[in-house]
Design a protein around this motif. Structure first.
Motif, PDB file in Angstrom:
ATOM      1  N   ILE A 173       0.869  -1.179   0.000  1.00 18.69           N
ATOM      2  CA  ILE A 173       0.000   0.000   0.000  1.00 18.69           C
ATOM      3  C   ILE A 173       0.898   1.218   0.000  1.00 18.69           C
ATOM      4  CG2 ILE A 173      -1.807   1.220   1.239  1.00 18.69           C
ATOM      5  CD1 ILE A 173      -2.421  -1.537   2.544  1.00 18.69           C
ATOM      6  N   HIS A 174       0.680   2.078  -0.964  1.00 13.30           N
ATOM      7  CA  HIS A 174       1.528   3.264  -1.094  1.00 13.30           C
ATOM      8  C   HIS A 174       0.651   4.496  -1.170  1.00 13.30           C
ATOM      9  CE1 HIS A 174       4.724   5.922  -2.395  1.00 13.30           C
ATOM     10  NE2 HIS A 174       3.969   6.304  -3.412  1.00 13.30           N
ATOM     11  N   VAL A 175       1.048   5.509  -0.455  1.00 12.24           N
ATOM     12  CA  VAL A 175       0.360   6.792  -0.514  1.00 12.24           C
ATOM     13  C   VAL A 175       1.418   7.885  -0.641  1.00 12.24           C
ATOM     14  CG1 VAL A 175       0.280   6.942   2.011  1.00 12.24           C
ATOM     15  CG2 VAL A 175      -1.242   8.358   0.632  1.00 12.24           C
ATOM     16  N   ASP A 176       1.272   8.712  -1.654  1.00  9.19           N
ATOM     17  CA  ASP A 176       2.196   9.825  -1.837  1.00  9.19           C
ATOM     18  C   ASP A 176       2.014  10.841  -0.717  1.00  9.19           C
ATOM     19  OD1 ASP A 176       3.173   8.725  -4.163  1.00  9.19           O
ATOM     20  OD2 ASP A 176       1.652   9.685  -5.418  1.00  9.19           O
ATOM     21  N   GLN A 177       3.136  11.409  -0.283  1.00  9.97           N
ATOM     22  CA  GLN A 177       3.056  12.410   0.775  1.00  9.97           C
ATOM     23  C   GLN A 177       2.285  13.648   0.321  1.00  9.97           C
ATOM     24  OE1 GLN A 177       4.226  11.975   4.078  1.00  9.97           O
ATOM     25  NE2 GLN A 177       4.135   9.947   3.158  1.00  9.97           N
ATOM     26  N   SER A 178       2.331  13.904  -0.987  1.00 10.43           N
ATOM     27  CA  SER A 178       1.567  15.049  -1.498  1.00 10.43           C
ATOM     28  C   SER A 178       0.068  14.842  -1.345  1.00 10.43           C
ATOM     29  CB  SER A 178       1.904  15.288  -2.977  1.00 10.43           C
ATOM     30  OG  SER A 178       1.597  14.136  -3.749  1.00 10.43           O
ATOM     31  N   ASP A 179      -0.363  13.555  -1.299  1.00  7.73           N
ATOM     32  CA  ASP A 179      -1.789  13.279  -1.133  1.00  7.73           C
ATOM     33  C   ASP A 179      -2.274  13.618   0.266  1.00  7.73           C
ATOM     34  OD1 ASP A 179      -1.897  12.417  -3.709  1.00  7.73           O
ATOM     35  OD2 ASP A 179      -1.637  10.298  -3.225  1.00  7.73           O
ATOM     36  N   LEU A 180      -1.347  13.705   1.233  1.00 13.26           N
ATOM     37  CA  LEU A 180      -1.738  14.033   2.600  1.00 13.26           C
ATOM     38  C   LEU A 180      -1.913  15.536   2.808  1.00 13.26           C
ATOM     39  CD1 LEU A 180       0.677  11.668   4.585  1.00 13.26           C
ATOM     40  CD2 LEU A 180      -1.683  11.223   3.877  1.00 13.26           C
ATOM     41  N   LEU A 181      -1.386  16.328   1.873  1.00 11.44           N
ATOM     42  CA  LEU A 181      -1.421  17.775   2.031  1.00 11.44           C
ATOM     43  C   LEU A 181      -2.701  18.353   1.448  1.00 11.44           C
ATOM     44  CD1 LEU A 181       2.283  18.590   1.088  1.00 11.44           C
ATOM     45  CD2 LEU A 181       1.305  18.245   3.362  1.00 11.44           C
ATOM     46  N   CYS A 182      -2.978  19.593   1.836  1.00 12.76           N
ATOM     47  CA  CYS A 182      -4.163  20.298   1.353  1.00 12.76           C
ATOM     48  C   CYS A 182      -4.116  20.406  -0.169  1.00 12.76           C
ATOM     49  CB  CYS A 182      -4.216  21.695   1.985  1.00 12.76           C
ATOM     50  SG  CYS A 182      -5.549  22.741   1.375  1.00 12.76           S
ATOM     51  N   LYS A 183      -5.233  20.101  -0.813  1.00 10.77           N
ATOM     52  CA  LYS A 183      -5.249  20.094  -2.275  1.00 10.77           C
ATOM     53  C   LYS A 183      -5.198  21.503  -2.863  1.00 10.77           C
ATOM     54  CE  LYS A 183     -10.316  19.866  -2.840  1.00 10.77           C
ATOM     55  NZ  LYS A 183     -11.417  19.035  -3.352  1.00 10.77           N
ATOM     56  N   GLY A 211      -2.779  23.466  -2.057  1.00 15.58           N
ATOM     57  CA  GLY A 211      -1.365  23.740  -2.181  1.00 15.58           C
ATOM     58  C   GLY A 211      -0.801  24.694  -1.162  1.00 15.58           C
ATOM     59  N   CYS A 212      -1.459  24.830  -0.001  1.00 14.56           N
ATOM     60  CA  CYS A 212      -0.971  25.763   1.019  1.00 14.56           C
ATOM     61  C   CYS A 212       0.152  25.163   1.861  1.00 14.56           C
ATOM     62  CB  CYS A 212      -2.117  26.203   1.924  1.00 14.56           C
ATOM     63  SG  CYS A 212      -2.850  24.853   2.875  1.00 14.56           S
ATOM     64  N   GLY A 213       0.351  23.843   1.786  1.00 14.21           N
ATOM     65  CA  GLY A 213       1.416  23.198   2.539  1.00 14.21           C
ATOM     66  C   GLY A 213       0.975  22.556   3.828  1.00 14.21           C
ATOM     67  N   TYR A 214      -0.267  22.803   4.262  1.00 11.14           N
ATOM     68  CA  TYR A 214      -0.781  22.172   5.482  1.00 11.14           C
ATOM     69  C   TYR A 214      -1.397  20.812   5.142  1.00 11.14           C
ATOM     70  CZ  TYR A 214      -0.270  26.808   7.587  1.00 11.14           C
ATOM     71  OH  TYR A 214       0.229  27.990   8.047  1.00 11.14           O
ATOM     72  N   TYR A 215      -1.650  20.016   6.202  1.00  6.75           N
ATOM     73  CA  TYR A 215      -2.273  18.710   6.004  1.00  6.75           C
ATOM     74  C   TYR A 215      -3.760  18.865   5.718  1.00  6.75           C
ATOM     75  CZ  TYR A 215       1.993  16.592   7.804  1.00  6.75           C
ATOM     76  OH  TYR A 215       3.298  16.201   7.977  1.00  6.75           O
ATOM     77  N   GLY A 216      -4.229  18.086   4.746  1.00  2.00           N
ATOM     78  CA  GLY A 216      -5.650  18.084   4.424  1.00  2.00           C
ATOM     79  C   GLY A 216      -6.394  17.037   5.223  1.00  2.00           C
ATOM     80  N   ASN A 217      -7.692  16.975   4.995  1.00  2.00           N
ATOM     81  CA  ASN A 217      -8.530  16.031   5.737  1.00  2.00           C
ATOM     82  C   ASN A 217      -9.702  15.617   4.857  1.00  2.00           C
ATOM     83  OD1 ASN A 217     -10.623  15.014   7.623  1.00  2.00           O
ATOM     84  ND2 ASN A 217      -9.108  15.569   9.162  1.00  2.00           N
ATOM     85  N   ASN A 245      -3.069  10.236   8.392  1.00  2.00           N
ATOM     86  CA  ASN A 245      -2.823   8.836   8.016  1.00  2.00           C
ATOM     87  C   ASN A 245      -3.919   7.924   8.539  1.00  2.00           C
ATOM     88  OD1 ASN A 245      -0.006   7.995   6.683  1.00  2.00           O
ATOM     89  ND2 ASN A 245       0.287   9.873   7.842  1.00  2.00           N
ATOM     90  N   LEU A 246      -4.431   8.202   9.739  1.00  2.00           N
ATOM     91  CA  LEU A 246      -5.527   7.388  10.255  1.00  2.00           C
ATOM     92  C   LEU A 246      -6.766   7.534   9.376  1.00  2.00           C
ATOM     93  CD1 LEU A 246      -6.757   5.570  12.438  1.00  2.00           C
ATOM     94  CD2 LEU A 246      -7.330   7.639  13.731  1.00  2.00           C
ATOM     95  N   CYS A 247      -7.047   8.746   8.928  1.00  2.00           N
ATOM     96  CA  CYS A 247      -8.179   8.947   8.016  1.00  2.00           C
ATOM     97  C   CYS A 247      -7.971   8.181   6.717  1.00  2.00           C
ATOM     98  CB  CYS A 247      -8.362  10.435   7.731  1.00  2.00           C
ATOM     99  SG  CYS A 247      -8.847  11.417   9.171  1.00  2.00           S
ATOM    100  N   CYS A 248      -6.729   8.163   6.215  1.00  2.00           N
ATOM    101  CA  CYS A 248      -6.423   7.389   5.009  1.00  2.00           C
ATOM    102  C   CYS A 248      -6.616   5.898   5.253  1.00  2.00           C
ATOM    103  CB  CYS A 248      -4.996   7.666   4.570  1.00  2.00           C
ATOM    104  SG  CYS A 248      -4.720   9.320   3.909  1.00  2.00           S
TER     105      CYS A 248
END
Length: 491
Positions: free
Chosen positions: A10-20, A22-28, A358-361
């Motif tokens: 299972i692979h998830v890009d780190q960019s997928d964890l960030l806000c879509k 592009g602000c640099g914060y983690y998304g949800n 990551n837990l949400c993912c």
């Protein structure tokens, strides 16, 4: 959040964890991939757009009604008098509607009227009720903490009390609106401390943690898994889903953890304990702390197994395995509660935000897990999901000589239980088939008997009258002389 399955991993890009955005914060996922800040901006844009559309609709309807009314009047004098009354009435109606719309869409932190403030200051039954031991302890700790800030602390305490009293009157609002009120309060208090109080950012974070602890301890029972939401339904669905996936093995997820190592096994147990303990906490920050501790135990378990630092590609599969193995209670409710009422800065940056994302993912992956994700055929996946069979365990002959005897025996017993389960399934199927055959045979016999009865009906004649006794009418038989007795004469 795009989850990918590659070579049974299972692979998830780190960019997928960030806000879509592009602000640099983690998304949800609960914020549609945005971070808290960008989500609030998008929410306010949508809200302002809705207000503008409501204004335009109200003005258009008013113009149409005025034109229709004006054209229907024949007398100019009567028209002038009536139209003035109509205009006054429409103006009042418009003012009332606009005020209602503004109240509905107004920010929760806006200072209310004097009447609203006086009502808010009135003693609230919920505030004056007998507090629990934990609530009383948290209140004392909060007051003692604010004493070190003197005047700033008094202002914070006053604003916090007003917020809690205001929330009492907003319990009829939806949980999303109450969440917006809490987020506005966090934002305004933090901004006021930085601009007016000149409080350093690190101290602002500590104060915000104490504010969150104080208000959420009091609001927990009213805003956690409320009846007006489908949180409980989602909890039951994810629990059922995890129970159905109990057969998933670490090898299927490419989990780089060897539970045969005692230290690793202890780390796995601690990680499961932490993720389960999350439900017992009342403050969002404390729930996040449980997720963080669980994640750190996972990283330690991977590090011990591989003798090297763990990567993100190792962490997510292991976190999924821990969630499947632990099946935490009210998982969706806890995630929603953290998303709605946690201090947004904690979810946007830092290790807490990273582990929570990551837990949400992991939960999203479990909900969408299919045969392709585990590199299985659809037939095998369906059989495992239905419980007809389970994956083969490691054979005893393939164990290394120094393997733990208890683990060997455990897998042997699991294999035996799997075989017994298959035999039980076959016996149940045969029993159901036999029961069906008996029912069909009984129904067939009943139909045959019914056909014979209808074809050859049985006529039952009434019984004949019994014959009367010869001397039945002799009433005087008791008066007859006795019969003659033979006598012997001597000759």
């Amino acid at each position: 959040m795009s989850l990918k399955s590659e070579r049974r991993g299972i692979h998830v890009d780190q960019s997928d964890l960030l806000c879509k955005k592009g602000c640099g914060y983690y998304g949800n996922p609960a914020w549609q991939g945005f971070c808290s800040k960008c989500w609030r901006e998008e929410y306010h844009k949508a809200r302002q757009k809705q207000i503008q559309e409501d204004w335009e609709l109200a003005e258009r309807l008013q113009r149409e009604e005025e034109e229709a009314f004006a054209s229907s009047q024949s007398s100019q004098g009567a028209q002038s008098l009536t139209f003035s009354k109509f205009e006054e009435k429409k103006t009042n109606e418009k003012t009332r509607k606009v005020t209602t719309v503004k109240k509905f869409f107004s920010a929760s932190s806006r200072v209310g009227s004097k009447k609203e403030i006086q009502e808010a200051k009135a003693p609230s039954p919920s505030i004056n009720r007998q507090t629990s031991i934990e609530t009383d302890r948290v209140s004392k700790e909060f007051i003692e903490f604010l004493k070190t800030f003197h005047k700033t602390g008094q202002e914070i305490y006053k604003q916090t009390k007003l917020f809690l009293e205001g929330m009492h009157y907003k319990r009829d609002l939806s949980i999303e609106e109450q969440s917006e009120c809490a987020q506005d309060f966090y934002h305004n208090v933090a901004e006021r401390m930085q601009t007016r109080g000149k409080v350093p950012p690190e101290r602002v974070e500590k104060i915000m943690d104490q504010i969150e602890k104080y208000i959420m301890t009091r609001l927990y029972k009213h805003v956690f898994c409320p009846e007006t939401t489908d949180d409980e339904k989602k909890d039951l669905a994810i629990q059922k889903r995890i129970r159905a996936l109990r057969w998933v093995t670490p090898q299927m997820l490419c989990v780089p953890v060897n539970e045969d190592i005692p230290e690793v096994s202890d780390m796995v147990v601690k990680a499961i304990t932490d993720i389960i303990e999350m439900d017992s906490k009342r403050v969002p920050r404390d729930k996040l702390a449980c997720i963080t501790k669980c994640s750190k135990h996972i990283f330690n378990a991977i590090k011990i197994t591989k003798n090297e630092p763990a990567s993100a590609d190792d962490f997510l599969p292991t976190l999924i395995y821990i969630v499947l193995k632990g099946n935490p209670p009210r998982l969706q409710s806890n995630i929603q509660y953290i998303t709605r009422f946690c201090n947004p800065s904690r979810l946007m940056t830092g290790e807490d935000g990273y582990y929570f994302t990551n837990l949400c993912c992991a939960v999203a992956f479990i909900e969408k897990l299919d045969a392709q994700s585990l590199n299985l055929s659809q037939e095998d996946f369906d059989r495992y999901m239905s419980g007809q069979t389970s994956p083969r365990k490691q054979e005893a002959e393939s164990w290394s000589p120094d393997a733990c005897l208890g683990v060997k025996q455990m897998y042997k017993n699991l294999d035996l239980l799997s075989q017994l389960n298959e035999r039980q399934e076959r016996i149940m199927n045969e029993a159901k088939k036999l029961e069906k055959d008996l029912i069909d045979w009984t129904d067939g016999i009943t139909r045959e008997v019914q056909d014979i009865v209808e074809k050859y009906p049985l006529e039952i004649k009434p019984p004949n009258q019994p014959l009367a006794a010869i001397d039945s009418e002799n009433i005087e038989n008791d008066k007859l002389p006795p019969p003659l007795q033979p006598q012997v004469y001597a000759g």
